[in-house]
Write a protein that holds these residues in place. Structure first.
Motif, short mmCIF file in Angstrom:
data_model
loop_
_atom_site.label_atom_id
_atom_site.label_comp_id
_atom_site.label_asym_id
_atom_site.label_seq_id
_atom_site.Cartn_x
_atom_site.Cartn_y
_atom_site.Cartn_z
N LEU A 266 0.82 -1.21 0.00
CA LEU A 266 0.00 0.00 0.00
C LEU A 266 0.86 1.26 0.00
O LEU A 266 0.52 2.26 -0.65
CB LEU A 266 -0.94 -0.01 1.20
N THR A 267 1.98 1.24 0.72
CA THR A 267 2.87 2.40 0.72
C THR A 267 3.49 2.59 -0.66
O THR A 267 3.66 3.74 -1.13
CB THR A 267 3.97 2.23 1.78
N THR A 268 3.84 1.50 -1.32
CA THR A 268 4.37 1.57 -2.69
C THR A 268 3.35 2.21 -3.62
O THR A 268 3.69 3.09 -4.44
CB THR A 268 4.75 0.18 -3.19
N LEU A 269 2.09 1.78 -3.52
CA LEU A 269 1.04 2.35 -4.37
C LEU A 269 0.83 3.83 -4.06
O LEU A 269 0.65 4.64 -4.98
CB LEU A 269 -0.27 1.57 -4.17
N ALA A 270 0.88 4.18 -2.80
CA ALA A 270 0.72 5.60 -2.44
C ALA A 270 1.86 6.44 -3.01
O ALA A 270 1.63 7.54 -3.52
CB ALA A 270 0.67 5.74 -0.92
N ALA A 271 3.08 5.93 -2.95
CA ALA A 271 4.22 6.66 -3.51
C ALA A 271 4.12 6.77 -5.02
O ALA A 271 4.39 7.82 -5.60
CB ALA A 271 5.53 5.97 -3.10
N ASP A 272 3.72 5.68 -5.66
CA ASP A 272 3.57 5.71 -7.12
C ASP A 272 2.52 6.73 -7.55
O ASP A 272 2.66 7.38 -8.59
CB ASP A 272 3.18 4.32 -7.64
N ARG A 273 1.47 6.85 -6.75
CA ARG A 273 0.37 7.76 -7.09
C ARG A 273 0.60 9.17 -6.53
O ARG A 273 -0.27 10.01 -6.65
CB ARG A 273 -0.95 7.19 -6.59
N ARG A 274 1.76 9.37 -5.90
CA ARG A 274 2.12 10.66 -5.32
C ARG A 274 1.03 11.15 -4.36
O ARG A 274 0.61 12.32 -4.39
CB ARG A 274 2.39 11.70 -6.41
N ALA A 275 0.58 10.24 -3.53
CA ALA A 275 -0.49 10.54 -2.57
C ALA A 275 0.05 11.31 -1.38
O ALA A 275 1.21 11.16 -0.99
CB ALA A 275 -1.15 9.25 -2.11
N ALA A 291 11.81 -2.77 6.87
CA ALA A 291 12.68 -1.90 6.07
C ALA A 291 12.06 -1.60 4.71
O ALA A 291 12.24 -0.51 4.16
CB ALA A 291 14.05 -2.56 5.89
N ARG A 292 11.31 -2.57 4.17
CA ARG A 292 10.68 -2.33 2.87
C ARG A 292 9.65 -1.21 2.95
O ARG A 292 9.50 -0.42 2.01
CB ARG A 292 10.04 -3.61 2.35
N VAL A 293 8.93 -1.15 4.06
CA VAL A 293 7.95 -0.08 4.24
C VAL A 293 8.66 1.26 4.34
O VAL A 293 8.27 2.25 3.71
CB VAL A 293 7.08 -0.34 5.48
N ARG A 294 9.73 1.34 5.12
CA ARG A 294 10.47 2.59 5.27
C ARG A 294 11.09 3.02 3.94
O ARG A 294 11.16 4.20 3.61
CB ARG A 294 11.56 2.45 6.34
N GLU A 295 11.55 2.03 3.16
CA GLU A 295 12.14 2.34 1.85
C GLU A 295 11.13 3.01 0.93
O GLU A 295 11.46 3.99 0.24
CB GLU A 295 12.65 1.04 1.22
N GLU A 296 9.91 2.50 0.91
CA GLU A 296 8.88 3.11 0.07
C GLU A 296 8.38 4.42 0.67
O GLU A 296 8.02 5.35 -0.06
CB GLU A 296 7.72 2.13 -0.12
N ALA A 297 8.38 4.52 2.00
CA ALA A 297 7.97 5.78 2.64
C ALA A 297 8.88 6.92 2.23
O ALA A 297 8.43 8.08 2.12
CB ALA A 297 7.96 5.61 4.16
N ALA A 298 10.16 6.63 1.99
CA ALA A 298 11.11 7.68 1.58
C ALA A 298 10.74 8.27 0.22
O ALA A 298 11.21 9.35 -0.12
CB ALA A 298 12.52 7.11 1.55
N ARG A 299 9.92 7.57 -0.54
CA ARG A 299 9.50 8.06 -1.86
C ARG A 299 8.24 8.93 -1.80
O ARG A 299 7.86 9.52 -2.81
CB ARG A 299 9.25 6.88 -2.80
N LEU A 300 7.56 8.98 -0.67
CA LEU A 300 6.32 9.74 -0.57
C LEU A 300 6.62 11.23 -0.77
O LEU A 300 7.47 11.80 -0.08
CB LEU A 300 5.67 9.52 0.79
N PRO A 301 5.94 11.89 -1.70
CA PRO A 301 6.29 13.29 -2.03
C PRO A 301 6.06 14.27 -0.88
O PRO A 301 6.74 15.29 -0.81
CB PRO A 301 5.38 13.60 -3.22
#
Length: 707
Positions: A266-275, A291-301
């Motif tokens: 879900l965090t990956t999808l949120a980052a991809d959609r720039r949510a 760590a995978r969740v934190r990695e994708e969280a770093a992409r959140l705009p």
């Protein structure tokens, strides 16, 4: 789909039939409609042959040929149309097959479950006459139907004269009897999910029943219900597809997941959609155990800078690498040095990429670092390294260099003359060269290639002077990118509307609110595909709406149908177009609210599926259609055809009819009448005292018990 067609071709070959021409839609009634009068409970056999004949197969072949030849089924060239029960290409629209008899043909021996039990329909190529062959209890029936067009017209007129009580009964019919099949219930759910008039409480009840629901904007209450829905796949699709998710709902959706894998997805999808998420959600995701969740969280705009810089020092290398790119400009010198000396190679790579956007990279670093080709495209390079790469033996390296924004002008000029055409093409799209330089580069451009707007041109859309300069560019991709602007100066619009590249005009029609009416009309004549902006060019505000009746007799069907958009067009023109020779014109007529009810019913049997679907949705269409007999098929929510109230439904979900058409069996027994089942469909008694199920088989009476 191909496998089903191949099996049909093999079957026809065994029957001694030569397939003629391409696999296409014939401009006659569709096979499904041809079967209905043949298998109707009111059908009467033109010829009936008993199954106990010693030479049954030969007699059946002789009878079919006599009827086919005598009634014009077989054309002068020997060609006719055929459809065999149970054989078509899977989910593809069912189509007739053009065939011709060979010297050793045997339809009755091959086109059935066994020799002497045939099930097929043959039709003349003009669609006027058919001969259907079906196997009954102890006979084979041959049913001849002529003047099909006249019968369709008469049946449509009769079906359109339904009373309000008949309409109400027809719509209530699907809920009577043993109940709809699972497939039919699914189709109903899809139809309701796509219906914009569905109330919010109903939409909430459709969650989990139709995936179409989540792709359309939903009200807050329905999204809230989806966020807490027990099915994981539904919550995942919500994150992937739903346009209306607030920051609070995103936070609730992601943080409500107990499984780390679900939070990661879900965090990956949120980052991809720039949510955007809430501040509390950012804080919690930054310290997530995974760590995978934190990695994708770093992409959140929307991630706050203080959290982003903290993630750049995370214990997990993957998180540090993910945060490095965006955090780098805000990092202090000591933190940058730590990343450049990081023990993890992937972290060092990201740090080096960021470092050498400010500091030129020497050749020694490129030779030793784990940087691949990305360095050549995005980093500042020392002069010696850039010269080395400009003369590199690998065209891919030179092509990457041609994209580098920091390249010296003389090296750009050198690559503009590169022997490799892909290198020259890359140089031709650079934003830092003049239009004179761009025009001097020899490029090989294919107008049919799929193209996307150039980012640097898109960034200049609000600059009128830049748009004027770039609209006259020699490069088609530059002009196409200009045409993507929402608003343009009048002189730029005029130039692009006459562009020699038709795709420029197409993009102007799709994106620019200033596109002129005459160009929109030209694009309409040749563009039949879909655009990202719905219904353009026809839906463009500048598309002409008057003086369109002059196209009513235009040879181009695209132009002909526009006559119905004219305010002075009449219901008579709608009726005329409902009988037009072109599918697209008939489809347009089927969507017109002025279409007469009998014509809406008639178009339910159009050769083309999209016309049938439009007719099924027509507001004047009656709830009953026609099949050339009084036992007409019915339309119901979510489907095009369904049985009338006097029919029942078998376990396969197909329409059913009485077992015997001659009164030899109780009328409360029912049998699948769908020819696709080929005589093997299950049936069940509509009498509660007879719950047994039976199916067709070779035993006495043609029935076998089903456990």
């Amino acid at each position: 789909m191909t496998g089903g067609r191949d099996k049909l071709m093999e079957l026809l070959q065994r029957a001694g039939l030569e397939v003629v021409g391409d696999w296409r839609i014939e401009e006659v009634l569709p096979p499904q409609a041809a079967w209905r009068p043949v298998i109707s409970g009111d059908a009467k056999a033109t010829v009936a042959v008993r199954e106990d004949l010693s030479d049954l197969v030969a007699e059946l072949n002789a009878q079919w040929h006599r009827l086919a030849a005598g009634n014009g089924i077989i054309g002068e060239d020997g060609v006719f149309l055929i459809d065999v029960a149970g054989h078509w290409t899977g989910c593809a629209p069912r189509r007739w097959t053009r065939v011709r008899l060979t010297r050793q043909w045997d339809l009755a021996g091959a086109l059935g479950e066994r020799p002497g039990r045939p099930q097929f329909v043959t039709l003349s190529t003009d669609g006027s006459t058919l001969v259907g062959v079906t196997t009954e209890e102890d006979e084979v029936w041959f049913t001849v139907l002529d003047r099909i067009g006249e019968r369709q017209e008469a049946a449509a007129r009769a079906a359109a004269r339904e009373t309000p009580r008949e309409r109400e009964a027809a719509w209530a019919a699907p809920l009577q009897g043993p109940g709809p099949s699972a497939k039919l219930r699914e189709m109903w759910a899809h139809g309701l999910a796509l219906n914009p008039a569905a109330p919010d409480d109903l939409r909430a009840r459709l969650l989990g029943l139709s995936h179409f629901l989540l792709w359309r904007p939903l009200p807050t209450a329905v999204v809230e219900a989806a966020v807490v829905h027990p099915e994981w796949k539904l919550r995942q699709l919500l994150a992937e597809a739903q346009p209306n998710i607030t920051a609070e709902q995103w936070a609730h959706l992601i943080l409500g997941e107990q499984e780390s894998r679900h939070r990661w997805i879900l965090t990956t999808l949120a980052a991809d959609r720039r949510a955007e998420l809430t501040d509390a959600a950012y804080e919690q995701l930054a310290v997530d155990p995974s760590a995978r969740v934190r990695e994708e969280a770093a992409r959140l705009p929307g991630l706050p800078i203080r959290i982003l810089t903290a993630l750049a020092a995370d214990v997990a290398p993957s998180v540090r690498a993910s945060a490095c790119r965006r955090a780098w400009p805000r990092l202090a010198t000591p933190a940058r040095r730590e990343l450049l000396r990081d023990p993890a190679g992937k972290v060092r790579v990201e740090a080096l990429l960021q470092h050498h956007r400010e500091h030129p990279m020497p050749r020694s670093v490129l030779a030793t670092a784990e940087l691949q080709d990305r360095v050549v495209e995005i980093c500042r390079l020392e002069r010696g390294l850039a010269e080395h790469l400009a003369h590199h033996d690998d065209p891919a390296r030179r092509r990457s260099l041609a994209d580098n924004p920091y390249l010296d002008p003389d090296l750009v000029d050198l690559l503009a003359q590169d022997p490799d055409k892909s290198v020259r093409f890359t140089v031709s799209m650079r934003p830092d060269i003049t239009e004179e330089q761009r025009a001097g580069i020899d490029i090989d451009f294919d107008p049919a290639i799929r193209s996307y707007p150039l980012d640097w041109v898109t960034a200049l859309h609000d600059d009128p002077d830049a748009m004027r300069r770039l609209a006259s560019s020699s490069h088609p991709l530059v002009r196409r990118s200009v045409a993507r602007a929402q608003r343009l100066p009048p002189d730029v619009v005029e130039r692009l509307a006459r562009d020699e590249d038709r795709v420029v005009q197409l993009f102007l029609a799709e994106s620019c609110d200033d596109a002129p009416a005459d160009m929109l009309l030209r694009v309409w004549q040749w563009w039949t595909g879909s655009l990202s902006t719905p219904d353009r060019p026809h839906g463009h505000p500048n598309f002409p709406r008057r003086d369109l009746l002059r196209y009513a007799d235009d040879p181009n069907p695209r132009m002909r149908q526009l006559a119905l958009d004219d305010p002075e067009s009449t219901a008579e023109l709608v009726e005329r177009f409902s009988r037009d020779s072109d599918e697209e014109v008939r489809h347009r007529a089927a969507t017109d609210p002025r279409l007469a009810p009998e014509s809406a019913v008639r178009l339910l049997e159009d050769p083309h599926e999209r016309v049938r679907h439009a007719a099924a949705r027509h507001p004047h269409g009656c709830s009953s259609g026609f099949c050339g007999t009084p036992t007409a098929h019915r339309r119901q929510p979510g489907t095009q055809h369904c049985p009338p109230p006097s029919w029942n439904r078998c376990s396969s979900g197909s329409s059913v009819r009485p077992v015997s058409r001659r009164g030899h069996e109780p009328v409360d027994r029912w049998l699948c009448a769908d020819p696709a089942i080929g005589g093997h469909g299950r049936w069940s008694s509509s009498n509660p005292s007879h719950p047994r199920q039976v199916r067709l088989g070779p035993g006495p009476g043609g029935l076998h018990g089903v456990a």
